[in-house]
Scaffold this active site. Sequence first.
Site, PDB file in Angstrom:
ATOM      1  N   THR A  43     -66.832  67.569 -19.954  1.00 45.91           N
ATOM      2  CA  THR A  43     -67.861  66.581 -20.307  1.00 45.91           C
ATOM      3  C   THR A  43     -68.582  66.030 -19.092  1.00 45.91           C
ATOM      4  OG1 THR A  43     -66.197  64.806 -20.292  1.00 45.91           O
ATOM      5  CG2 THR A  43     -66.664  65.871 -22.405  1.00 45.91           C
ATOM      6  N   CYS A  47     -63.307  58.426 -16.316  1.00 48.90           N
ATOM      7  CA  CYS A  47     -62.976  57.335 -17.225  1.00 48.90           C
ATOM      8  C   CYS A  47     -61.831  56.485 -16.696  1.00 48.90           C
ATOM      9  CB  CYS A  47     -62.552  57.887 -18.598  1.00 48.90           C
ATOM     10  SG  CYS A  47     -63.716  59.029 -19.361  1.00 48.90           S
ATOM     11  N   CYS A  51     -59.785  54.496 -22.014  1.00 46.66           N
ATOM     12  CA  CYS A  51     -61.032  54.943 -22.642  1.00 46.66           C
ATOM     13  C   CYS A  51     -60.802  55.343 -24.105  1.00 46.66           C
ATOM     14  CB  CYS A  51     -61.609  56.121 -21.881  1.00 46.66           C
ATOM     15  SG  CYS A  51     -63.207  56.678 -22.554  1.00 46.66           S
ATOM     16  N   ARG A  54     -62.508  60.546 -27.455  1.00 45.71           N
ATOM     17  CA  ARG A  54     -61.572  61.560 -27.944  1.00 45.71           C
ATOM     18  C   ARG A  54     -60.761  62.125 -26.784  1.00 45.71           C
ATOM     19  NH1 ARG A  54     -63.421  66.989 -31.288  1.00 45.71           N
ATOM     20  NH2 ARG A  54     -61.322  67.860 -31.631  1.00 45.71           N
ATOM     21  N   ARG A  76     -70.431  61.702 -13.749  1.00 44.58           N
ATOM     22  CA  ARG A  76     -71.010  60.383 -14.037  1.00 44.58           C
ATOM     23  C   ARG A  76     -69.965  59.478 -14.695  1.00 44.58           C
ATOM     24  NH1 ARG A  76     -71.841  59.977 -19.427  1.00 44.58           N
ATOM     25  NH2 ARG A  76     -72.013  61.929 -20.637  1.00 44.58           N
ATOM     26  N   CYS A  78     -68.250  57.225 -17.455  1.00 50.65           N
ATOM     27  CA  CYS A  78     -68.270  57.225 -18.915  1.00 50.65           C
ATOM     28  C   CYS A  78     -68.993  55.981 -19.431  1.00 50.65           C
ATOM     29  CB  CYS A  78     -66.841  57.255 -19.439  1.00 50.65           C
ATOM     30  SG  CYS A  78     -66.701  57.062 -21.218  1.00 50.65           S
ATOM     31  N   CYS A  81     -66.298  53.503 -21.626  1.00 48.56           N
ATOM     32  CA  CYS A  81     -65.287  52.634 -21.005  1.00 48.56           C
ATOM     33  C   CYS A  81     -65.750  51.994 -19.705  1.00 48.56           C
ATOM     34  CB  CYS A  81     -63.990  53.405 -20.774  1.00 48.56           C
ATOM     35  SG  CYS A  81     -64.110  54.720 -19.533  1.00 48.56           S
TER      36      CYS A  81
END
Length: 375
Positions: A43, A47, A51, A54, A76, A78, A81
Amino acid sequence: MFIILAKNLKSTPLPVADDPRWVRVVARDKSADGAFWYSVATTGVYCRPSCPSRRANPKNVQLHGTLDEARATGFRPCRRCNPDGPSPEAGNAAMVADACRKIERSEEEPSLAELADAAGRSAGYFHRIFKAVTGLTPKDYAVAHRAANIRQGLEDGVSVTTAIYDAGFNSSGRFYEKSTFMLGMTPTRYRAGGAHEEIRFAVGESSLGSILVASSQKGVASILLGDDPDALVRALQDRFPKARLIGGDHDYEALVARVVGFVEVPALGLDLPLDVRGTAFQQRVWQALRDIPVGRTVSYAEIARRIGAPKATRAIAAACAANNLAVAIPCHRVIRKDGALSGYAWGAERKRALLDREAARGGTVKDNALRSSRA
């Protein structure tokens, strides 16, 4: 050569699935936030451990001991969170704290819409978060704050009228509609420390020691347990320093006998008119306690959930400790989540004895209740 090989083996990181930190990610452990971070290759984000997104496949995850390490991946942050900033819980706590200050500073009680608009949230979301953080609705908080201001003003000796307007009421009529609920008595009587209020009382004896029962005109205001009858009377005097205490007659002693009978045989039940004096939050907790059936126990966390304040377990414990109506408001039926008894204003041994009697005679096995509370 062996030394070099051993050193290389020692520095080889564990697979993520075998790293103890991964268990905390799976559990979305909020207490791990700030201790480490993780990134997900598929992704392209990093995080915090809690978080709510999923859960990722651990094969695609890297764990990072510092925020700088997580940023160095080039991924980047998240959006759910916000690992670079405060946690959502901290943000919500700050938002609610700002709202509380706004309520306290306002001459007129701000509406829910005004508070939510100032926080930049919808009214429904704001109301839910405010209650989760404080254990009270914004309206209940405003009422409790006004009540505290009224009490302080009356205790400082200002006139009733001055105390009413200083607390933000724009008319004395609006205050007097709520005065008994807010103070437990009229403001004049409160300022006088219960002066001219008649409190009837009597002391009985049970297998758990002495029991003092005291009543106002409204209902039973105190049920105290202890070893020394004189100490119980002194505690009653401390609570109503200027009230007129009247020793109970034969009829009143019959009421005490009912309380003693309930302590000895819980299956008899105890249905008495009560004069419950406490804050809005305390009264919500105490009502939840009265809903626990004889022979059952619940955890502090469960009471917090039932009143819609899941994070207010410490406040729940404080409300239990402030209870002056032993057995009538059954704070002895609240235990810790691990099944331990925790504290009890009238002694852990009495708490254990009450629970044992209720389990044996109340139609429910206590061990089952304890297991249920752990679940």
